[in-house]
Design a protein around this motif. Sequence first.
Motif, PDB file in Angstrom:
ATOM      1  N   TRP A 176      32.465  28.801  35.883  1.00  0.00           N
ATOM      2  CA  TRP A 176      32.461  29.837  36.915  1.00  0.00           C
ATOM      3  C   TRP A 176      33.135  29.325  38.188  1.00  0.00           C
ATOM      4  O   TRP A 176      33.958  30.015  38.789  1.00  0.00           O
ATOM      5  N   TYR A 177      32.806  28.080  38.582  1.00  0.00           N
ATOM      6  CA  TYR A 177      33.335  27.522  39.819  1.00  0.00           C
ATOM      7  C   TYR A 177      34.856  27.411  39.747  1.00  0.00           C
ATOM      8  O   TYR A 177      35.564  27.788  40.682  1.00  0.00           O
ATOM      9  N   THR A 194      36.491  31.018  39.632  1.00  0.00           N
ATOM     10  CA  THR A 194      36.434  31.666  40.945  1.00  0.00           C
ATOM     11  C   THR A 194      37.466  31.052  41.884  1.00  0.00           C
ATOM     12  O   THR A 194      38.135  31.771  42.634  1.00  0.00           O
ATOM     13  N   GLY A 195      37.585  29.728  41.842  1.00  0.00           N
ATOM     14  CA  GLY A 195      38.566  29.046  42.693  1.00  0.00           C
ATOM     15  C   GLY A 195      39.985  29.484  42.366  1.00  0.00           C
ATOM     16  O   GLY A 195      40.772  29.766  43.270  1.00  0.00           O
ATOM     17  N   ARG A 226      40.615  33.048  43.599  1.00  0.00           N
ATOM     18  CA  ARG A 226      40.797  33.122  45.051  1.00  0.00           C
ATOM     19  C   ARG A 226      42.134  32.552  45.478  1.00  0.00           C
ATOM     20  O   ARG A 226      42.770  33.072  46.383  1.00  0.00           O
ATOM     21  N   ALA A 227      42.547  31.464  44.794  1.00  0.00           N
ATOM     22  CA  ALA A 227      43.841  30.871  45.139  1.00  0.00           C
ATOM     23  C   ALA A 227      44.963  31.872  44.864  1.00  0.00           C
ATOM     24  O   ALA A 227      45.897  32.016  45.653  1.00  0.00           O
TER      25      ALA A 227
END
Lengths: 262, 163
Positions: free
Chosen positions: A240-241, A244-245, A248-249
């Motif tokens: 997930w981390y 999500t990163g 967003r990038a």
Amino acid sequence: MTTGPVAAPLTLACVCAAVVYTVGAARLRRRGDAWPWRRDCVFAAGCAAVVWGLAGPVPGGPFTAHTGRHLLTAMAGPALLAVARPLTLVLRLLPPGRPRRGLLRVAHSPAAGGLLFPPVAAAVDVGGLWLLYRTDLWEAAHRHALLGGLLELHMLLAGLLFAMAVCRLDPVRGRCGLPLRAVTLLAAGAAHAVLAKSLYLSGPPGTAFAAADLRAGAQLMYYGGDAVEVFLALVLAVQWYAATGRRRARQAARDAVPAGAR
Amino acid sequence: MSTSDPLAGTAAARHPEPRRSLLVCALVGAAVMAGVDEIVFHQLLHWHHFYDRSTSGVALVSDGLLHTAELLALVAGLFLFADLRRRGALVPGHAWSGAFLGAGVFQVFDGIVDHKVLRVHQVRYGVDVTPYDWAWNLAGLALLVIGGVLLARARRAGGRRPS
């Protein structure tokens, strides 16, 4: 030793799998693929856990030792094996041709998709455990060696199925969102914890383990299950981390482009 | 906050999220309190029993669910916290308040629902449990009060800050 007739072949299979994985990963790296070393280590650790559970020495009374073995061969080992992405490795190694097409067909078949649907995989895994401990299956498995061996094999494969269904690291049929996988992990973990607590009070039907042995085994099952569960939860959280990163990038990169330039 | 943040300087970054900070830290606070309960009272002091013979089936299921949820909440909470920090969205005042509120809610829930309503296990065995129950629940209440005070302060500070 309480191991059944499948212990020797399974141990051999695990050793072979570890060798094939290591050689295969080395070949991938030689040709320039990025295949982190930690996956080799995790796979070797998974094989070692399964072999230890099958044939190694395990401390404690009969029930505690059984629980320890189960924890190693059916939970910790399979979780480590699944995280090493064995199917991805094999698919990368096989040249285009019949074996690769066949393997892909199996991985993408409706049957595999159904089995790897997380709730189904959890039911197969934890449901089997409930049947073993709460019906006469335990007694039958200890009277008939072959049945016991098949059960051992089932537990290993069901553990692998569950870990693969929850982690979804290999390219199998059907996508499955994080919420369903997390809820499945929660439900399976709860069912495991409840079974462990109920074993604290009364052992499988037809058995007469010493109370101290039963209690030690039940607590080992409870807290050992926790450890494997946290490991699987960490796998999901890292997924997930990272996802999500990345999202967003991408979003930030899009926002950085002036509206007129699109 | 890390200065190597790839999102630093973009329009989306550095947008404080007090509500999310509070909720995420409440999750972590509750999970940490549950961990303290498990380690201190079950493992170190051996006050709580692993299995109480008066435990009903419903209590056993609720206990199993809660115990598993605590573990998953700890992992999920820490990663959500890391995500807040990565985006620069963490508001420390609300985060601390959330941590205390979460811990307090868990403590009171454990003290009233688990110990008294469902009777999963008691605080301690072989003694008059009443003072232990009072201490347990008042400690939970104290955590809730601290969390409430911190929240009020964080809100006042947030209101004063020019946005």
